[in-house]
Design an enzyme around this catalytic site. Sequence first.
Site, mmCIF file in Angstrom:
data_model
loop_
_atom_site.group_PDB
_atom_site.id
_atom_site.type_symbol
_atom_site.label_atom_id
_atom_site.label_comp_id
_atom_site.label_asym_id
_atom_site.label_seq_id
_atom_site.Cartn_x
_atom_site.Cartn_y
_atom_site.Cartn_z
ATOM 1 N N ASP A 1 0.813 -1.136 -0.014
ATOM 2 C CA ASP A 1 0.045 -0.132 -0.012
ATOM 3 C C ASP A 1 0.846 1.113 -0.045
ATOM 4 O O ASP A 1 1.713 1.577 1.053
ATOM 5 C CB ASP A 1 -0.760 0.065 1.349
ATOM 6 C CG ASP A 1 -1.766 1.235 1.281
ATOM 7 O OD1 ASP A 1 -1.544 2.310 0.604
ATOM 8 O OD2 ASP A 1 -2.748 1.113 1.999
ATOM 9 N N SER B 1 -1.897 13.206 -14.961
ATOM 10 C CA SER B 1 -3.282 13.406 -15.477
ATOM 11 C C SER B 1 -3.470 14.744 -16.415
ATOM 12 O O SER B 1 -2.823 15.717 -15.762
ATOM 13 C CB SER B 1 -4.334 13.457 -14.472
ATOM 14 O OG SER B 1 -5.506 13.873 -14.885
ATOM 15 N N TYR C 1 -9.005 15.089 -6.409
ATOM 16 C CA TYR C 1 -7.975 14.242 -7.290
ATOM 17 C C TYR C 1 -6.980 15.310 -7.807
ATOM 18 O O TYR C 1 -5.896 15.294 -7.800
ATOM 19 C CB TYR C 1 -8.640 13.745 -7.996
ATOM 20 C CG TYR C 1 -7.877 13.010 -9.295
ATOM 21 C CD1 TYR C 1 -7.234 11.547 -8.928
ATOM 22 C CD2 TYR C 1 -7.597 13.366 -10.543
ATOM 23 C CE1 TYR C 1 -6.753 11.093 -10.145
ATOM 24 C CE2 TYR C 1 -7.130 12.796 -11.623
ATOM 25 C CZ TYR C 1 -6.529 11.678 -11.227
ATOM 26 O OH TYR C 1 -6.000 11.196 -12.479
HETATM 27 P P1 NDP Z 1 -6.980 1.533 -12.012
HETATM 28 O O1 NDP Z 1 -8.092 1.794 -10.603
HETATM 29 O O2 NDP Z 1 -7.489 0.450 -12.782
HETATM 30 O O3 NDP Z 1 -5.710 1.376 -11.175
HETATM 31 C C1 NDP Z 1 -5.408 1.845 -10.081
HETATM 32 C C2 NDP Z 1 -3.929 1.076 -9.652
HETATM 33 O O4 NDP Z 1 -3.654 1.862 -8.500
HETATM 34 C C3 NDP Z 1 -4.346 -0.219 -9.089
HETATM 35 O O5 NDP Z 1 -3.580 -0.931 -9.443
HETATM 36 C C4 NDP Z 1 -4.475 -0.127 -7.630
HETATM 37 O O6 NDP Z 1 -4.277 -1.139 -6.965
HETATM 38 C C5 NDP Z 1 -3.486 0.742 -7.225
HETATM 39 N N1 NDP Z 1 -3.740 1.585 -6.237
HETATM 40 C C6 NDP Z 1 -4.591 2.594 -5.608
HETATM 41 N N2 NDP Z 1 -4.186 2.735 -4.307
HETATM 42 C C7 NDP Z 1 -3.243 2.107 -4.104
HETATM 43 C C8 NDP Z 1 -2.322 1.985 -2.870
HETATM 44 N N3 NDP Z 1 -2.726 2.646 -1.798
HETATM 45 N N4 NDP Z 1 -1.216 1.537 -2.648
HETATM 46 C C9 NDP Z 1 -0.851 0.561 -3.808
HETATM 47 N N5 NDP Z 1 -1.579 0.651 -5.008
HETATM 48 C C10 NDP Z 1 -2.798 1.500 -4.909
HETATM 49 O O7 NDP Z 1 -7.106 2.925 -12.479
HETATM 50 P P2 NDP Z 1 -5.850 3.518 -13.921
HETATM 51 O O8 NDP Z 1 -5.234 2.560 -14.226
HETATM 52 O O9 NDP Z 1 -6.899 4.562 -14.781
HETATM 53 O O10 NDP Z 1 -5.010 4.507 -12.784
HETATM 54 C C11 NDP Z 1 -3.754 4.277 -12.814
HETATM 55 C C12 NDP Z 1 -3.146 6.025 -12.908
HETATM 56 O O11 NDP Z 1 -3.624 6.681 -14.092
HETATM 57 C C13 NDP Z 1 -3.984 6.755 -11.604
HETATM 58 O O12 NDP Z 1 -2.640 7.268 -10.857
HETATM 59 C C14 NDP Z 1 -4.790 7.535 -12.299
HETATM 60 O O13 NDP Z 1 -4.811 8.709 -11.609
HETATM 61 C C15 NDP Z 1 -4.016 7.994 -13.561
HETATM 62 N N6 NDP Z 1 -5.008 8.395 -14.685
HETATM 63 C C16 NDP Z 1 -6.051 7.627 -14.910
HETATM 64 C C17 NDP Z 1 -7.042 8.098 -15.844
HETATM 65 C C18 NDP Z 1 -8.268 7.522 -16.292
HETATM 66 O O14 NDP Z 1 -9.091 8.262 -16.928
HETATM 67 N N7 NDP Z 1 -8.388 6.440 -15.940
HETATM 68 C C19 NDP Z 1 -6.723 9.549 -16.470
HETATM 69 C C20 NDP Z 1 -5.446 10.203 -16.003
HETATM 70 C C21 NDP Z 1 -4.636 9.542 -15.009
HETATM 71 P P3 NDP Z 1 -4.701 -1.964 -5.554
HETATM 72 O O15 NDP Z 1 -6.307 -1.381 -5.777
HETATM 73 O O16 NDP Z 1 -4.930 -3.300 -5.855
HETATM 74 O O17 NDP Z 1 -3.800 -1.544 -4.565
#
Ligand code: NDP
Length: 248
Positions: free
Chosen positions: A64, A144, A163
């Site tokens: 985490d 982003s 965010y």
């Molecule tokens: P997802 O929700 O598919 O992926 C998010 C990832 O972050 C998951 O693997 C989750 O894993 C991990 N995560 C969240 N909180 C924690 C934590 N506390 N510790 C470790 N891992 C964590 O969404 P996206 O792939 O879209 O997101 C990836 C990145 O892209 C983010 O930073 C998001 O802000 C950015 N982004 C996304 C956009 C979109 O429209 N989708 C647009 C612009 C940027 P787990 O829950 O297993 O810990």
Amino acid sequence: MDRWQNRVAVISGASSGIGAACARLLVAAGLQVVGLARRTDRLEQLRQSLPEEQRKRFHQHKCDVSQELQVDTAFEWIEKELGGIDVLINNAGIVLGGQLIDMPTKDINNILQTNLMGSIYCTKLAAGSMRRRQVAGHLIFVNSTAGVAGYKPDPADESLNAYTPSKFALTAVQEICRQELINQGSKIKTTSINPGWVATEIVPDETKAKLGEVILQADDVAQAVLYALSTPPHTQVEQITLRAVGEY
Ligand code: NDP
């Protein structure tokens, strides 16, 4: 990509979406990839989905990123098992919707701890590993469009209100790291990848329905990461802003 063969890339948030897409591309490109996330079952699913000959290059560790001690433990494990870090992809992130002014402070803290502090914890340790080993590594921030312009594509949409500051701050972190590394005489590169909407689990179904086909896929963002990694050692891609054609 030849110079990254068997080098170690750490990807936070590799259990789904953009992080998982990056893991697939980098493993296929010949890197050793360490996926960090809280959902270890999803990391294991990702490993199992890789072609058999690539599977040995994917490693996973429960972490985490909002908890500094867990990040410390994960990075110590990586140093011990794989010898150090060459590429960091700060990708883990969460969204909690609603008005910033009215949101419970604990929710705002959660966003900042994950999106901002999680990236800072990982960056400090990865940069430390690269400098100790005198490696010209690469620090990548999955930011982003909200982190660049602070904009709201739709004034009625409050999903990104809290965010946005977390991602805006990440833009500053990347720029400060870039300057500090130059001052230290380091050749470590920094890059921000700034996607618009991407079809992943973080985006509510309602938003996906509104966007229709005007949305990026996780793989589009992973390709941008790969491009940033593939430029010659003397060039640095600092920012890539990527939107689906037609996104406002
Ligand atoms: P997802 O929700 O598919 O992926 C998010 C990832 O972050 C998951 O693997 C989750 O894993 C991990 N995560 C969240 N909180 C924690 C934590 N506390 N510790 C470790 N891992 C964590 O969404 P996206 O792939 O879209 O997101 C990836 C990145 O892209 C983010 O930073 C998001 O802000 C950015 N982004 C996304 C956009 C979109 O429209 N989708 C647009 C612009 C940027 P787990 O829950 O297993 O810990």
